[in-house]
Design a protein around this motif. Sequence first.
Motif, PDB file in Angstrom:
ATOM      1  N   ALA A 358      89.005  10.913 -59.786  1.00 55.76           N
ATOM      2  CA  ALA A 358      88.428  10.103 -58.904  1.00 55.76           C
ATOM      3  C   ALA A 358      86.978  10.608 -58.058  1.00 55.76           C
ATOM      4  N   LEU A 359      86.937  11.940 -58.443  1.00 56.33           N
ATOM      5  CA  LEU A 359      85.761  12.767 -57.870  1.00 56.33           C
ATOM      6  C   LEU A 359      84.714  12.413 -58.976  1.00 56.33           C
ATOM      7  N   PHE A 360      85.182  12.742 -60.569  1.00 52.74           N
ATOM      8  CA  PHE A 360      83.962  12.403 -61.529  1.00 52.74           C
ATOM      9  C   PHE A 360      83.632  10.897 -61.678  1.00 52.74           C
ATOM     10  N   SER A 361      84.621  10.087 -61.444  1.00 51.87           N
ATOM     11  CA  SER A 361      84.198   8.509 -61.686  1.00 51.87           C
ATOM     12  C   SER A 361      83.414   8.141 -60.499  1.00 51.87           C
ATOM     13  N   SER A 362      83.846   8.684 -59.443  1.00 56.50           N
ATOM     14  CA  SER A 362      82.863   8.482 -58.093  1.00 56.50           C
ATOM     15  C   SER A 362      81.529   8.823 -58.287  1.00 56.50           C
ATOM     16  N   LEU A 363      81.300   9.667 -58.898  1.00 54.00           N
ATOM     17  CA  LEU A 363      79.870  10.470 -59.226  1.00 54.00           C
ATOM     18  C   LEU A 363      79.192   9.366 -60.311  1.00 54.00           C
ATOM     19  N   ALA A 364      80.126   9.271 -61.400  1.00 54.14           N
ATOM     20  CA  ALA A 364      79.378   8.135 -62.587  1.00 54.14           C
ATOM     21  C   ALA A 364      78.783   7.019 -61.828  1.00 54.14           C
ATOM     22  N   ALA A 365      79.471   6.496 -60.666  1.00 48.88           N
ATOM     23  CA  ALA A 365      79.100   5.153 -60.028  1.00 48.88           C
ATOM     24  C   ALA A 365      77.826   5.254 -59.249  1.00 48.88           C
ATOM     25  N   VAL A 366      77.497   6.571 -58.966  1.00 49.43           N
ATOM     26  CA  VAL A 366      76.278   6.678 -58.061  1.00 49.43           C
ATOM     27  C   VAL A 366      75.311   6.124 -58.590  1.00 49.43           C
ATOM     28  N   PRO A 367      74.868   6.120 -59.746  1.00 52.66           N
ATOM     29  CA  PRO A 367      73.521   5.328 -60.205  1.00 52.66           C
ATOM     30  C   PRO A 367      73.700   3.763 -59.965  1.00 52.66           C
ATOM     31  N   ARG A 368      74.636   3.301 -60.440  1.00 46.99           N
ATOM     32  CA  ARG A 368      75.020   1.718 -60.175  1.00 46.99           C
ATOM     33  C   ARG A 368      75.010   1.330 -58.382  1.00 46.99           C
ATOM     34  N   THR A 369      75.587   2.276 -57.843  1.00 47.22           N
ATOM     35  CA  THR A 369      75.358   1.966 -56.167  1.00 47.22           C
ATOM     36  C   THR A 369      74.087   2.106 -55.632  1.00 47.22           C
ATOM     37  N   PHE A 370      73.687   3.393 -55.833  1.00 42.11           N
ATOM     38  CA  PHE A 370      72.462   3.594 -55.131  1.00 42.11           C
ATOM     39  C   PHE A 370      70.960   3.971 -55.886  1.00 42.11           C
ATOM     40  N   MET A 371      70.942   4.308 -57.258  1.00 39.64           N
ATOM     41  CA  MET A 371      69.689   4.525 -57.672  1.00 39.64           C
ATOM     42  C   MET A 371      69.181   3.253 -58.255  1.00 39.64           C
ATOM     43  N   ASN A 372      70.064   2.102 -58.417  1.00 42.48           N
ATOM     44  CA  ASN A 372      69.789   0.745 -58.716  1.00 42.48           C
ATOM     45  C   ASN A 372      69.064   0.215 -57.686  1.00 42.48           C
ATOM     46  N   SER A 373      69.276   0.693 -56.438  1.00 46.54           N
ATOM     47  CA  SER A 373      68.742  -0.028 -55.164  1.00 46.54           C
ATOM     48  C   SER A 373      67.151   0.290 -55.070  1.00 46.54           C
ATOM     49  N   ILE A 374      66.602   1.114 -55.719  1.00 43.39           N
ATOM     50  CA  ILE A 374      65.343   1.567 -55.974  1.00 43.39           C
ATOM     51  C   ILE A 374      64.301   0.974 -57.136  1.00 43.39           C
ATOM     52  N   THR A 375      65.162   0.109 -58.040  1.00 43.69           N
ATOM     53  CA  THR A 375      64.507  -0.189 -59.276  1.00 43.69           C
ATOM     54  C   THR A 375      63.404  -1.330 -58.867  1.00 43.69           C
ATOM     55  N   GLY A 376      63.766  -2.074 -57.814  1.00 41.49           N
ATOM     56  CA  GLY A 376      62.806  -3.259 -57.596  1.00 41.49           C
ATOM     57  C   GLY A 376      61.539  -2.734 -56.937  1.00 41.49           C
ATOM     58  N   PHE A 377      61.573  -1.560 -56.370  1.00 41.28           N
ATOM     59  CA  PHE A 377      60.463  -0.864 -55.915  1.00 41.28           C
ATOM     60  C   PHE A 377      59.363  -0.314 -57.024  1.00 41.28           C
ATOM     61  N   ILE A 378      60.132   0.132 -58.123  1.00 39.30           N
ATOM     62  CA  ILE A 378      59.634   0.944 -59.027  1.00 39.30           C
ATOM     63  C   ILE A 378      58.575  -0.208 -60.082  1.00 39.30           C
ATOM     64  N   VAL A 379      59.533  -1.175 -60.287  1.00 44.19           N
ATOM     65  CA  VAL A 379      59.123  -2.219 -61.066  1.00 44.19           C
ATOM     66  C   VAL A 379      57.710  -2.815 -60.261  1.00 44.19           C
ATOM     67  N   ALA A 380      57.708  -2.906 -58.921  1.00 45.53           N
ATOM     68  CA  ALA A 380      56.704  -3.536 -58.594  1.00 45.53           C
ATOM     69  C   ALA A 380      55.254  -2.654 -58.499  1.00 45.53           C
ATOM     70  N   GLU A 381      55.785  -1.326 -58.794  1.00 47.43           N
ATOM     71  CA  GLU A 381      54.427  -0.593 -58.896  1.00 47.43           C
ATOM     72  C   GLU A 381      53.906  -0.291 -60.258  1.00 47.43           C
ATOM     73  N   THR A 382      54.990  -0.462 -61.187  1.00 55.01           N
ATOM     74  CA  THR A 382      54.810  -0.377 -62.834  1.00 55.01           C
ATOM     75  C   THR A 382      54.556  -1.382 -63.600  1.00 55.01           C
ATOM     76  N   GLY A 383      55.178  -2.436 -63.212  1.00 50.93           N
ATOM     77  CA  GLY A 383      55.485  -3.382 -64.179  1.00 50.93           C
ATOM     78  C   GLY A 383      56.589  -3.206 -65.080  1.00 50.93           C
ATOM     79  N   TRP A 384      56.984  -4.167 -66.015  1.00 54.67           N
ATOM     80  CA  TRP A 384      58.352  -4.172 -66.688  1.00 54.67           C
ATOM     81  C   TRP A 384      58.050  -3.172 -67.697  1.00 54.67           C
ATOM     82  N   PHE A 385      57.145  -3.116 -68.371  1.00 54.17           N
ATOM     83  CA  PHE A 385      57.093  -2.224 -69.574  1.00 54.17           C
ATOM     84  C   PHE A 385      57.332  -0.749 -69.317  1.00 54.17           C
ATOM     85  N   VAL A 386      56.455  -0.410 -68.244  1.00 54.69           N
ATOM     86  CA  VAL A 386      56.439   1.205 -68.213  1.00 54.69           C
ATOM     87  C   VAL A 386      57.540   1.460 -67.118  1.00 54.69           C
ATOM     88  N   PHE A 387      58.302   0.506 -66.587  1.00 53.90           N
ATOM     89  CA  PHE A 387      59.534   0.749 -65.996  1.00 53.90           C
ATOM     90  C   PHE A 387      60.589   1.015 -67.036  1.00 53.90           C
TER      91      PHE A 387
END
Length: 415
Positions: A358-387
């Motif tokens: 449960a600990l390991f699989s919860s950790l594996a879910a962190v990118p999906r749960t938290f990191m993905n939330s900032i992708t829109g901001f990165i795309v807005a700054e860099t464009g799709w190719f650089v992203f």
Amino acid sequence: MQNAPFEWRHLFSTRMLAVLFLGFSSGLPLFIMLYLMQAWLAKAGVDVKALGLFALVGFPYTFKFLWAPFMDRYSLPLGRRRGWMAVTQLALFGVIGGMGALDPRTQLPLIVLAAGVMTFLSASQDIVIDAYRREILIDAEQGLGAAVSVNAYKAAGLVPSALGLVLADTLPWALVFWIVAAFMLPGLICTLIAPEPTVYGAPPRNMREAIIEPFREFVKRDGFKQAAVILGFILLYKIGDSMATALATKFYLDIGFSTTQIGLAANATGLWASLAGGVVGGLWMVKLGINRALWVFGVLQAVAILGFAWLAQVGANQFLLAGVIGFESFASLGLGAAALVAFISRSTDPRYTATQYALFSSLAAVPRTFMNSITGFIVAETGWFVFFIICFVLAVPAMLMLPKIAPWNADAARH
């Protein structure tokens, strides 16, 4: 038993059949929330902001390690694993079926509560099914077992996303929910007739041991530094492709594809490619071993990210879209996911499987749960190719950890 060699007859064993049915039961509640509930609420006129907030009821999947020690510590009449599986599956059948009787226009708070209960039960079921799979299969079967489980998990999505939505056009929602809920019953029957796994060593005698010993054992096994590297690897192995696909539909629309073109490409290639990847991944892991599979599959899922960058440069080419979606699904959702699940399984101690997994699989879910939330901001700054190039670069750190945690020439036996 845990270190016995793999034989091809194991593929058709009753243990592997149990893994198949339980993997299906594990995936069904999540896809009900993602597909069936979303359509039900949207048809009832719930606005898009409220629909977005429903993602918050999925938090139990990220924090399930908090109550996993309780399930490691206490046994129920059918056994420490089968008992908890039966309870969660029976409860899920009732909650899913009963939820359809609520009215989204007047009882939305109750629906939110029911959805929260469903995801808590689903995460709890995942805890014990993951532990059961780790304990019932020998070490040599973990790779193939991971692939079978991942494929069954994904196949469960067809019930709410295809059957459920088709039935909803002609039947009342209350009946549709009970029909979909009935697909929990094969897993329950499997739980009732399957054997209880052998207990390795002494299980936790109290809650203190159930909470502290799994973490202490993991750190003491190879030292704090190695434990930190393993946790870092689990966190980072799929971070690049997870971020690359977080806004995939938005990306396809931005470069000129229609929703019909996207839907056809996703349905025609995405699902079947991911299922094929899971099958190929499991069979390939038997040949390669988990260590080498992590190397090969990791490279392939990183290369798949570059397909998105290529598409960003080329634009709306239907054949390239199908190829990109197909290869990403095959390499990442199929090969990479199966390898990571097998590695996590191998990294657990049989005495504390539920808590450590449960600990390991919860950790594996962190990118999906938290990191993905900032992708829109990165795309807005860099464009799709650089992203997408950034996403590819983010796939590299995990690969650099492999010599330390999964040496190419080392035996695939558990660390």
